[in-house]
Design an enzyme around this catalytic site. Structure first.
Site, short mmCIF file in Angstrom:
data_model
loop_
_atom_site.label_atom_id
_atom_site.label_comp_id
_atom_site.label_asym_id
_atom_site.label_seq_id
_atom_site.Cartn_x
_atom_site.Cartn_y
_atom_site.Cartn_z
N THR A 156 0.33 -7.94 -15.10
CA THR A 156 1.85 -7.82 -14.52
C THR A 156 3.12 -9.46 -15.27
O THR A 156 2.71 -10.08 -14.83
CB THR A 156 2.03 -6.94 -14.18
OG1 THR A 156 2.19 -7.54 -12.57
CG2 THR A 156 1.37 -5.65 -13.65
N GLY A 178 0.79 -0.94 -0.15
CA GLY A 178 0.44 0.19 -0.07
C GLY A 178 0.91 0.97 0.49
O GLY A 178 0.59 2.22 -0.80
N GLY A 221 6.16 -7.38 -20.03
CA GLY A 221 5.80 -6.68 -20.10
C GLY A 221 4.40 -7.00 -19.42
O GLY A 221 4.62 -7.03 -18.08
N ASN A 243 -0.23 -10.44 -10.98
CA ASN A 243 1.04 -10.39 -11.24
C ASN A 243 0.10 -11.88 -11.95
O ASN A 243 -0.52 -12.73 -12.14
CB ASN A 243 2.19 -10.86 -11.02
CG ASN A 243 1.67 -11.18 -10.24
OD1 ASN A 243 1.57 -12.22 -9.74
ND2 ASN A 243 3.08 -11.61 -8.95
N THR A 251 12.06 -5.62 -6.40
CA THR A 251 11.44 -5.65 -5.41
C THR A 251 10.39 -4.16 -5.67
O THR A 251 11.10 -3.03 -5.83
CB THR A 251 11.82 -5.11 -4.29
OG1 THR A 251 12.67 -6.52 -3.19
CG2 THR A 251 10.84 -5.16 -2.39
N ALA A 252 9.34 -3.86 -5.61
CA ALA A 252 8.12 -2.68 -5.47
C ALA A 252 8.49 -2.24 -7.02
O ALA A 252 7.70 -1.33 -7.73
CB ALA A 252 8.58 -1.67 -4.85
N ALA A 253 9.19 -2.88 -8.18
CA ALA A 253 8.67 -2.73 -9.55
C ALA A 253 6.68 -2.90 -9.80
O ALA A 253 6.94 -1.82 -10.57
CB ALA A 253 9.66 -3.89 -10.39
N GLY A 254 6.17 -3.88 -9.81
CA GLY A 254 4.60 -3.59 -9.95
C GLY A 254 4.13 -2.80 -8.82
O GLY A 254 3.61 -2.26 -9.28
N ASP A 255 4.88 -2.27 -7.92
CA ASP A 255 4.12 -1.31 -6.88
C ASP A 255 4.24 -0.29 -7.85
O ASP A 255 3.96 0.44 -8.06
CB ASP A 255 4.26 -1.02 -5.54
CG ASP A 255 3.96 -2.69 -5.00
OD1 ASP A 255 2.42 -3.16 -4.95
OD2 ASP A 255 4.70 -2.81 -4.19
#
Length: 306
Positions: A226, A39, A231, A187, A254-258
């Site tokens: 994702t 979050g 891509g 993902n 870490t935190a790429a998706g966020d």
């Protein structure tokens, strides 16, 4: 305004040459404590990547410990409205133990702490904040009953609801919940689990299409899967498209998706098209994986504009 409802953790990050085997003691490298939590990461990404006219706020819970004070200060340093971030007496703040290997891949274990205390009453207390928002963003690191309550309220108020179903849910989410979500952003592992498919089955576009078809049958209107270095596969009401990732050497994912989600909603809040918002989020994520840590890796808007 963008309102993020979700978790705040302190990340305990240790670099390792590889992931340890069960029962093995492995010598690691650099250790750092870095503000995180899905979050908070998404809130920080949205705040750093938004235009000046777009404000970002959080609804969350912290413990009454040193980590809690540090995590609140981190939110404020990025200009995030923390007026509805509650401190819970007698509880520890959430923590995440993160191992990052030489290839930049990570393994994470969570202790929810005060995140478990986020309840429907906190959502009701923040109704005025939600009413001011254009976009509401949620994840699954807080109690599902609270998430359902928040999604129902946001949907009733006509807000754009974005759900990142992470960590991967242990069971298929209810159709009535998914039907109130404008953008579902899992993902590939989360998409497979939500669709009731084997975790490793989404290895091509046809398999992803099949999973998305199941998610849409359950009520999801727009699904963005994702895929890391492969891509983003976007199935939107306007059609489906595979957005290739920018080639980049990953140091820490870490935190790429966020970061992607924060960039995506920041662009949507400005009124950009879905395709532009996806591309904007991808550029931000590409920068983040070349850096270490969660919030320490999230870029600023000026970096993307440069």
């Amino acid at each position: 305004m963008i309102v993020i409802i979700g978790s705040i953790n302190m990340d305990l990050v240790l670099r390792v040459p590889r992931m340890p085997h069960p029962g093995e003691t492995l010598s690691g490298g650099q250790f750092r404590t870095i503000p995180g939590g899905k979050g908070a990461n998404q809130a920080v990404a949205a705040a750093r990547l938004s235009a000046d006219s777009v404000k970002v706020a959080m609804i969350a819970c912290l413990g009454d410990d040193a980590f809690g004070a540090e995590l609140r200060a981190a939110l404020r340093s990025d200009g995030i409205d923390d007026s509805h971030v509650s401190t819970v007496s007698g509880m520890a703040s959430g923590v995440a133990s993160i191992l990052v290997d030489a290839a930049g891949q990570n393994s994470i274990v969570l202790a929810a702490g005060a995140n478990e205390a986020l309840g429907p009453a906190h959502i009701d207390a923040a109704r005025n904040l939600i009413e001011q928002a254009r976009i509401i963003v949620l994840q699954l690191e807080t109690p599902l009953a609270t998430i359902r309550h928040a999604i129902r309220l946001a949907h009733e108020l006509g807000k754009t609801v974005v759900l990142n179903p992470a960590p991967a849910p242990a069971q298929v989410l209810p159709a009535d919940l998914l039907a109130q979500v404008e953008y579902l952003i899992p993902n590939e592992i989360e998409a497979a689990m939500l669709a009731g498919l084997p975790e490793a089955s989404l290895d091509n576009d046809a398999a992803i299409d099949a999973a998305i078809a199941k998610l849409r049958a359950n009520g999801s209107a727009n699904v963005l899967v994702t895929l890391g270095s492969k891509g983003v596969y976007a199935a939107l009401s306007s059609g489906s498209e595979h957005f290739a990732a920018q080639p980049v050497k990953a140091i820490d994912t870490t935190a790429a998706g966020d970061t992607f989600i924060g960039g995506f909603v920041a662009a949507l809040a400005e009124g950009r098209s879905e395709a532009d918002a996806i591309a904007f989020g991808q550029r931000a994520a590409a920068l983040s994986v070349a850096r270490i840590g969660a919030q320490t890796s999230i870029p600023y808007r000026r970096e993307l504009e440069a």
